[in-house]
Scaffold this active site. Structure first.
Site, PDB file in Angstrom:
ATOM      1  N   ARG A  52       0.856  -1.198   0.000  1.00  0.00           N
ATOM      2  CA  ARG A  52       0.000   0.000   0.000  1.00  0.00           C
ATOM      3  C   ARG A  52       0.888   1.242   0.000  1.00  0.00           C
ATOM      4  O   ARG A  52       0.633   2.217  -0.699  1.00  0.00           O
ATOM      5  CB  ARG A  52      -0.931  -0.013   1.217  1.00  0.00           C
TER       6      ARG A  52
ATOM      7  N   PHE B  39     -10.744  -6.541  -6.063  1.00  0.00           N
ATOM      8  CA  PHE B  39     -10.661  -7.355  -4.835  1.00  0.00           C
ATOM      9  C   PHE B  39     -10.261  -6.430  -3.680  1.00  0.00           C
ATOM     10  O   PHE B  39      -9.280  -6.638  -2.995  1.00  0.00           O
ATOM     11  CB  PHE B  39      -9.664  -8.506  -4.986  1.00  0.00           C
TER      12      PHE B  39
ATOM     13  N   ASP C 192     -15.490  -5.449  -5.140  1.00  0.00           N
ATOM     14  CA  ASP C 192     -15.407  -6.655  -4.303  1.00  0.00           C
ATOM     15  C   ASP C 192     -16.747  -7.363  -4.366  1.00  0.00           C
ATOM     16  O   ASP C 192     -17.785  -6.739  -4.590  1.00  0.00           O
ATOM     17  CB  ASP C 192     -15.061  -6.287  -2.849  1.00  0.00           C
ATOM     18  N   SER C 193     -16.721  -8.682  -4.166  1.00  0.00           N
ATOM     19  CA  SER C 193     -17.969  -9.447  -4.214  1.00  0.00           C
ATOM     20  C   SER C 193     -18.617  -9.548  -2.834  1.00  0.00           C
ATOM     21  O   SER C 193     -19.657 -10.169  -2.689  1.00  0.00           O
ATOM     22  CB  SER C 193     -17.697 -10.848  -4.775  1.00  0.00           C
TER      23      SER C 193
ATOM     24  N   ALA D 205     -15.118  -9.557  -9.942  1.00  0.00           N
ATOM     25  CA  ALA D 205     -14.057  -8.770 -10.581  1.00  0.00           C
ATOM     26  C   ALA D 205     -13.867  -9.166 -12.052  1.00  0.00           C
ATOM     27  O   ALA D 205     -13.623  -8.307 -12.900  1.00  0.00           O
ATOM     28  CB  ALA D 205     -12.753  -8.930  -9.815  1.00  0.00           C
TER      29      ALA D 205
ATOM     30  N   ASP E   7      -5.652  -7.917  -6.614  1.00  0.00           N
ATOM     31  CA  ASP E   7      -5.244  -8.637  -5.390  1.00  0.00           C
ATOM     32  C   ASP E   7      -6.272  -9.716  -5.034  1.00  0.00           C
ATOM     33  O   ASP E   7      -6.986  -9.604  -4.023  1.00  0.00           O
ATOM     34  CB  ASP E   7      -5.089  -7.619  -4.237  1.00  0.00           C
TER      35      ASP E   7
ATOM     36  N   CYS F 111      -1.653 -14.783  -3.782  1.00  0.00           N
ATOM     37  CA  CYS F 111      -1.377 -15.158  -2.389  1.00  0.00           C
ATOM     38  C   CYS F 111      -1.500 -16.678  -2.220  1.00  0.00           C
ATOM     39  O   CYS F 111      -1.710 -17.175  -1.129  1.00  0.00           O
ATOM     40  CB  CYS F 111      -2.283 -14.416  -1.423  1.00  0.00           C
TER      41      CYS F 111
HETATM   42  N1  SAH Z   1      -6.711  -5.918  -1.401  1.00  0.00           N
HETATM   43  C1  SAH Z   1      -7.320  -6.174  -0.120  1.00  0.00           C
HETATM   44  C2  SAH Z   1      -7.344  -7.648   0.227  1.00  0.00           C
HETATM   45  C3  SAH Z   1      -8.031  -8.526  -0.797  1.00  0.00           C
HETATM   46  S1  SAH Z   1      -8.498 -10.104  -0.215  1.00  0.00           S
HETATM   47  C4  SAH Z   1      -6.607  -5.364   0.964  1.00  0.00           C
HETATM   48  O1  SAH Z   1      -5.532  -4.800   0.721  1.00  0.00           O
HETATM   49  O2  SAH Z   1      -7.138  -5.276   2.077  1.00  0.00           O
HETATM   50  C5  SAH Z   1      -9.497 -10.679  -1.515  1.00  0.00           C
HETATM   51  C6  SAH Z   1     -10.873 -10.013  -1.634  1.00  0.00           C
HETATM   52  O3  SAH Z   1     -11.477 -10.526  -2.814  1.00  0.00           O
HETATM   53  C7  SAH Z   1     -11.851 -10.295  -0.521  1.00  0.00           C
HETATM   54  O4  SAH Z   1     -12.306  -9.080   0.019  1.00  0.00           O
HETATM   55  C8  SAH Z   1     -13.023 -11.050  -1.190  1.00  0.00           C
HETATM   56  O5  SAH Z   1     -14.282 -10.647  -0.677  1.00  0.00           O
HETATM   57  C9  SAH Z   1     -12.893 -10.616  -2.623  1.00  0.00           C
HETATM   58  N2  SAH Z   1     -13.365 -11.540  -3.669  1.00  0.00           N
HETATM   59  C10 SAH Z   1     -13.283 -12.888  -3.716  1.00  0.00           C
HETATM   60  N3  SAH Z   1     -13.713 -13.346  -4.913  1.00  0.00           N
HETATM   61  C11 SAH Z   1     -14.062 -12.260  -5.647  1.00  0.00           C
HETATM   62  C12 SAH Z   1     -14.548 -12.067  -6.968  1.00  0.00           C
HETATM   63  N4  SAH Z   1     -14.769 -13.097  -7.789  1.00  0.00           N
HETATM   64  N5  SAH Z   1     -14.777 -10.817  -7.405  1.00  0.00           N
HETATM   65  C13 SAH Z   1     -14.564  -9.762  -6.590  1.00  0.00           C
HETATM   66  N6  SAH Z   1     -14.094  -9.876  -5.329  1.00  0.00           N
HETATM   67  C14 SAH Z   1     -13.846 -11.111  -4.864  1.00  0.00           C
END
Ligand code: SAH
Length: 409
Positions: free
Chosen positions: A213, A237, A259-260, A293, A313, A353
């Site tokens: 970040r 995400f 985000d979903s 996403a 992410d 990750c």
């Molecule tokens: N970038 C964030 C952490 C991301 S963790 C940070 O810095 O805090 C991954 C995220 O992806 C989660 O919040 C989850 O709800 C979301 N997620 C999972 N599958 C998804 C999808 N298909 N489309 C959008 N978001 C999704």
């Protein structure tokens, strides 16, 4: 009762001597008096001491090694391990401001020589994640040490992870010691964030991305110092908007968070207010889109939208080796679609990750995506988890978070 004994098959002791902390069932010749969740001594086939660890017959990883010295593993031993981890985070305890408390990972499991144990700290609350049976059975002792050694009054448990099933453990959550946490704890990084340790994802926040970040923030300051138009950031995400609010701090940034999870976006909106970006005078603006996403990327393509910077992410796509092929297709598609939406000269920050996906493989996938998108890209920086997520050199599996900061021409 004397400690159980685990004898290793001839020729299978090398990884143990090389201090890899996991012993799989295939390397074990026999186990005597070994009790699930209890300590065992590990011997080579000639009966010589190799290490000491804890046993779980139900897990694929039947032994996790705690020590390679022939010394007892007791309260003092744990005190030493926790104290060492605590000292290494001293600088992060200073990181607080008027609005938020310090937040950091205190113990990073195998990588802090405490297999199965994660402890994240948010202000006055420590959140413990017990990944294995032994740690589960010792969590109250560990919470007690936290109190005696470091004065930690409040310890909350978030052991609601799938990995516990492999240990024959159900998920567990609740207060272990002290006061119940408030609905959210405001924490301080570059921006401030609400952390909901009871209902949030993981232990409440993705602390591992702190340094990235910062890198995003510094990139915007450096490369977009006097933009005539706002910097357009697509934060895919987004969870609670971690990357977006670090970027918005630069001023004149427009972020779209996707985000979903509705709960994640609600938290993100509260973070917007916490940082004052909801003020009509603020030059930086943030939007929230509840969507998949992958679908949103296609929508942007249809609408001919382009971005200066895209952060990608995603959650873990591969939970084990058997899922690598499918996960690779997911990363490829995601990065391919993202490449297409970046303005010439813009940047992409892309992550995986998944512990099962190596850095090398991840780079190849991103490379293939850039070729298919017809975009030339340069690596500006290779990215990893923040410094409170150290990786033991003997434990490559610890390097789960890998990323690239790219310039896309
Ligand atoms: N970038 C964030 C952490 C991301 S963790 C940070 O810095 O805090 C991954 C995220 O992806 C989660 O919040 C989850 O709800 C979301 N997620 C999972 N599958 C998804 C999808 N298909 N489309 C959008 N978001 C999704």
């Amino acid at each position: 009762m004397p400690e159980g004994r685990v004898t290793i098959k001839p020729g299978r002791e090398k990884p143990i001597r090389n201090r890899h902390p996991w012993i799989f069932s295939g390397a074990i010749a026999r186990a005597e008096r070994a009790v699930d969740g209890e300590l065992v001594t590990i011997l080579d086939h000639k009966g010589r001491f190799l290490a000491r660890g804890y046993w779980n017959s139900r897990s694929q990883i039947q032994v996790r090694i705690l020590s390679w010295n022939d010394l007892p593993i007791d309260g003092d031993w744990w005190r030493q391990i926790l104290t060492r981890a605590f000292r290494a985070r001293a600088h992060l305890r200073q990181a607080q401001n008027d609005v938020g408390a310090a937040a950091y990972r205190l113990v990073n499991a195998e990588n802090d020589f405490a297999p199965g144990l994660v402890i994240d700290c948010y202000g006055d609350w420590a959140v413990i994640q017990a990944q294995t049976l032994y740690i589960d059975q010792h969590k109250h002792i560990l919470a007690g040490i936290m109190k005696e050694e470091f004065g930690w009054e409040n310890v909350y448990e978030r052991s609601d992870i799938d990995a516990r099933r492999a240990e024959g453990l159900a998920s567990a959550q609740g207060l272990l010691m002290g006061k119940s946490p408030p609905e959210t704890i405001p924490i301080a990084e570059l921006a401030n964030y609400h952390v909901d340790i009871q209902r949030g994802q993981k232990t409440g926040f993705y602390l591992d991305q702190r340094s990235n970040r910062r890198i995003l923030h510094d990139l915007i300051q450096r490369e977009y110092s006097a933009p005539t138009d706002a910097v357009n950031l697509l934060n895919l995400f987004s969870y609670s908007g971690g990357f977006a609010f670090a970027a918005l701090k630069c001023g004149n940034v427009r972020a779209i968070n996707v985000d979903s999870s509705r709960a994640a976006l609600e938290l993100a909106e509260r973070n917007e207010a916490l940082n004052g970006f909801d003020n009509p005078q603020s030059c930086s603006k943030s939007e929230y889109i509840l969507a998949d996403a992958f679908e949103y990327l296609r929508y942007c393509q249809d609408e001919n939208q382009r971005f200066d910077i895209i952060v990608v992410d995603p959650p873990k796509f591969a939970h084990h080796k058997g899922q690598i092929a499918r996960a690779t297709r997911g990363y490829k598609d995601l990065n391919l679609q993202a490449f297409k939406l970046i303005k010439p000269g813009g940047q992409m920050m892309t992550f995986s990750c998944s512990g099962a996906i190596s850095r090398d493989l991840f780079h190849k996938v991103v490379f293939a995506a850039s070729l298919d998108a017809g975009r030339e890209a340069q690596v500006i920086q290779v990215l990893s988890a923040a410094e409170d997520h150290p990786v033991a050199l003997t434990f490559p599996e610890g390097q789960y978070l890998k990323g690239l900061l790219l310039r896309v021409n």
